[in-house]
Write a protein that holds these residues in place. Sequence first.
Motif, PDB file in Angstrom:
ATOM      1  N   SER A  16      -6.707   6.928  -5.198  1.00 23.77           N
ATOM      2  CA  SER A  16      -6.041   7.845  -6.384  1.00 23.77           C
ATOM      3  C   SER A  16      -4.544   8.488  -6.142  1.00 23.77           C
ATOM      4  CB  SER A  16      -7.177   8.833  -6.935  1.00 23.77           C
ATOM      5  OG  SER A  16      -7.367   9.764  -5.857  1.00 23.77           O
ATOM      6  N   SER A  17      -4.185   8.226  -4.904  1.00 20.99           N
ATOM      7  CA  SER A  17      -3.045   8.973  -4.650  1.00 20.99           C
ATOM      8  C   SER A  17      -2.000   7.922  -4.150  1.00 20.99           C
ATOM      9  CB  SER A  17      -3.084  10.043  -3.353  1.00 20.99           C
ATOM     10  OG  SER A  17      -2.876   9.343  -2.267  1.00 20.99           O
ATOM     11  N   LYS A  18      -0.544   8.361  -4.661  1.00 27.65           N
ATOM     12  CA  LYS A  18       0.388   7.558  -4.489  1.00 27.65           C
ATOM     13  C   LYS A  18       0.789   7.751  -2.826  1.00 27.65           C
ATOM     14  CE  LYS A  18       4.081   6.078  -6.928  1.00 27.65           C
ATOM     15  NZ  LYS A  18       5.214   6.449  -7.858  1.00 27.65           N
ATOM     16  N   GLU A  19       1.151   8.799  -2.554  1.00 33.84           N
ATOM     17  CA  GLU A  19       1.943   9.106  -1.494  1.00 33.84           C
ATOM     18  C   GLU A  19       0.846   9.272  -0.243  1.00 33.84           C
ATOM     19  OE1 GLU A  19       3.511  11.573  -3.901  1.00 33.84           O
ATOM     20  OE2 GLU A  19       4.709  10.019  -4.149  1.00 33.84           O
ATOM     21  N   GLY A  20      -0.613   9.342  -0.447  1.00 27.82           N
ATOM     22  CA  GLY A  20      -1.400   9.443   0.633  1.00 27.82           C
ATOM     23  C   GLY A  20      -1.300  11.048   1.011  1.00 27.82           C
ATOM     24  N   PHE A  21      -1.700  11.569   2.114  1.00 29.44           N
ATOM     25  CA  PHE A  21      -1.885  12.858   2.459  1.00 29.44           C
ATOM     26  C   PHE A  21      -1.643  13.287   3.975  1.00 29.44           C
ATOM     27  CE2 PHE A  21      -5.794  10.629   3.554  1.00 29.44           C
ATOM     28  CZ  PHE A  21      -6.199  11.081   4.806  1.00 29.44           C
ATOM     29  N   ASN A  22      -1.277  14.322   4.161  1.00 29.96           N
ATOM     30  CA  ASN A  22      -1.221  15.196   5.442  1.00 29.96           C
ATOM     31  C   ASN A  22      -2.588  15.523   5.986  1.00 29.96           C
ATOM     32  OD1 ASN A  22      -0.997  16.967   7.500  1.00 29.96           O
ATOM     33  ND2 ASN A  22       1.270  17.079   7.044  1.00 29.96           N
ATOM     34  N   SER A  23      -3.203  14.981   7.490  1.00 33.97           N
ATOM     35  CA  SER A  23      -4.466  15.378   7.757  1.00 33.97           C
ATOM     36  C   SER A  23      -4.410  17.046   7.840  1.00 33.97           C
ATOM     37  CB  SER A  23      -4.574  14.531   8.986  1.00 33.97           C
ATOM     38  OG  SER A  23      -3.836  14.905  10.028  1.00 33.97           O
ATOM     39  N   ILE A  24      -3.490  17.561   7.998  1.00 33.56           N
ATOM     40  CA  ILE A  24      -3.399  18.959   8.643  1.00 33.56           C
ATOM     41  C   ILE A  24      -3.750  19.992   7.308  1.00 33.56           C
ATOM     42  CG2 ILE A  24      -2.452  21.180   9.663  1.00 33.56           C
ATOM     43  CD1 ILE A  24      -0.807  18.947  11.392  1.00 33.56           C
ATOM     44  N   THR A  25      -2.832  19.513   6.157  1.00 31.51           N
ATOM     45  CA  THR A  25      -3.250  20.005   5.008  1.00 31.51           C
ATOM     46  C   THR A  25      -4.512  19.626   4.346  1.00 31.51           C
ATOM     47  OG1 THR A  25      -0.858  19.108   4.633  1.00 31.51           O
ATOM     48  CG2 THR A  25      -1.615  20.509   3.020  1.00 31.51           C
ATOM     49  N   LEU A  26      -4.836  18.537   4.346  1.00 27.59           N
ATOM     50  CA  LEU A  26      -6.110  18.055   3.660  1.00 27.59           C
ATOM     51  C   LEU A  26      -7.493  18.653   4.384  1.00 27.59           C
ATOM     52  CD1 LEU A  26      -7.362  16.146   1.590  1.00 27.59           C
ATOM     53  CD2 LEU A  26      -7.757  14.591   3.357  1.00 27.59           C
ATOM     54  N   ALA A  27      -7.344  18.850   5.868  1.00 26.87           N
ATOM     55  CA  ALA A  27      -8.302  19.373   6.376  1.00 26.87           C
ATOM     56  C   ALA A  27      -8.597  21.026   5.812  1.00 26.87           C
ATOM     57  CB  ALA A  27      -8.169  19.463   7.891  1.00 26.87           C
ATOM     58  N   ALA A  28      -7.451  21.660   5.602  1.00 32.80           N
ATOM     59  CA  ALA A  28      -7.308  23.133   5.188  1.00 32.80           C
ATOM     60  C   ALA A  28      -7.860  23.039   3.777  1.00 32.80           C
ATOM     61  CB  ALA A  28      -5.802  23.586   4.852  1.00 32.80           C
TER      62      ALA A  28
END
Length: 505
Positions: A16-28
Amino acid sequence: GNEENLPQRILELLDSSKEGFNSITLAAEWKIDHQKLIGGIKSLLSNERLLTTKDVSENRLALTAEGNQIASEGSHEFRVFELVGSDGCAQADVAKQSFGKLGLSKAMAAGWVSLDKSGAGVRVIRKVQEVEDVVRKQLDALKVGESPVGDKEKQELKKRKLISETVVKGLHVSKGPAFTTNLAKQEADLTPEMIANGSWKDKTFKKYNFDSLGVAPASGHLHPLMKVRSEFRQIFFSMGFSEMQTNKYVESSFWNFDALFQPQQHPARDAHDTFFVSDPSVSTKFPADYLEKVKTVHSKGGFGSIGYNYDWKLEEAQKNVLRTHTTAVSARQLYQLAQEGFKPSKLFSIDRVFRNETLDATHLAEFHQVEGVIAERNLSLSHLIGIFTEFFKKLGITNLRFKPTYNPYTEPSMEIFAYHDGLAKWVEIGNSGMFRPEMLLPMGLPEDVNVAGYGLSLERPTMIRYGINNIRDMFGPKVDLQMIYNGPICVVQMQFEEYTRDEFY
Ligand code: PHE
């Protein structure tokens, strides 16, 4: 929980996302451990081209223990300001506080307080009515991940060791060319059936992981005694010795004592020192000629000896014992050598012997002897010393001395001493001697043949090498199997300590 089915949650998020994610931000955001999230991503990476990843890193600021204290109690300078109050206070009272010294200098530098030296004692007084505890505010903000402070402030907080900076490595993850939320089950093994029915063509296979550690194979582990035994065997073999057969724990008194010219009334042949076997209690088969000669040399003498002059009894020689030394094996072997026709021989054995001992930290009722025997024409004591020198040199023991001693079956007999650097003294490491003619000639060995022998224990060097202080930790029912499991394959430096010879002979 938060970590359940991580790979599937990651796929759905990416879907559901276009750009993907940063693992550090997502973990938080997901409130899970960053490493767990990375684990989930890595497991998806075994599917080729499912994801695209890029390394990212972020600098993280964290409060130190002192930083945390200030965040909850206020900075040192603020606490000084509060302590001083509107009336001021004695400098000595400030100095008493844990935060006093540093706080005072910071508060003075900030222009919050000053020293008043007009009175009897130096006093600290406020210069302003109100102050703001900026350091505490900065730390409070950092604590909840808010308001990143400016570079200058950051450096100052770091210098004061209130915060520390760490680099967190993470991944930026986005959809790969073969992205799907519907993962086919990956096969770990290619089976003969898949090949036979062709189904392998439609299957996806798990990528081979060259980094994974293999399963440690379940296997037996050699006991330290056996490892040191194999070293001794190698030394003997390298010096041209061959091994004697020692598969006989039960021995007759004849071979254990009589053949060795040990008189029947010798105290070692007592139940206090030797284990007698009750069933079967006697041995009856002996070489008749030889037995007759042994009887004669004990009771009447012969071969140039006056003997012991006593009434030698067959019943005494027949008694079965647990062999008290491997010299019983050597006696059988020397007799054999005489029967086969003498040829120069170097023989050794390393095996178990039994003595009715008082048990303590260094003595058990059973232990192992290392024994060497050299049979050669015109062999002298100096040959024997030469052989010892070589044998112990291979163990790393170079400084030897010899002291005369007594054995019923050797003359001369020598205790072997070595200089122990650690203990800074001479310690006994073995027992040796030239076998007596009263033992050798009845066997039928030629008159010009001399036989040298020596013995030491296997337990002592093993305990020293493996740092075991109590023999019961090495041998018997109290042994910790983990010690055997963990023991190094070999220990390079051979050390030695006292070979405590019992007062047996
Ligand atoms: N049998 C002796 C002991 O038990 C060792 C030894 C072997 C001595 C051979 C001399 C010759 O200590």
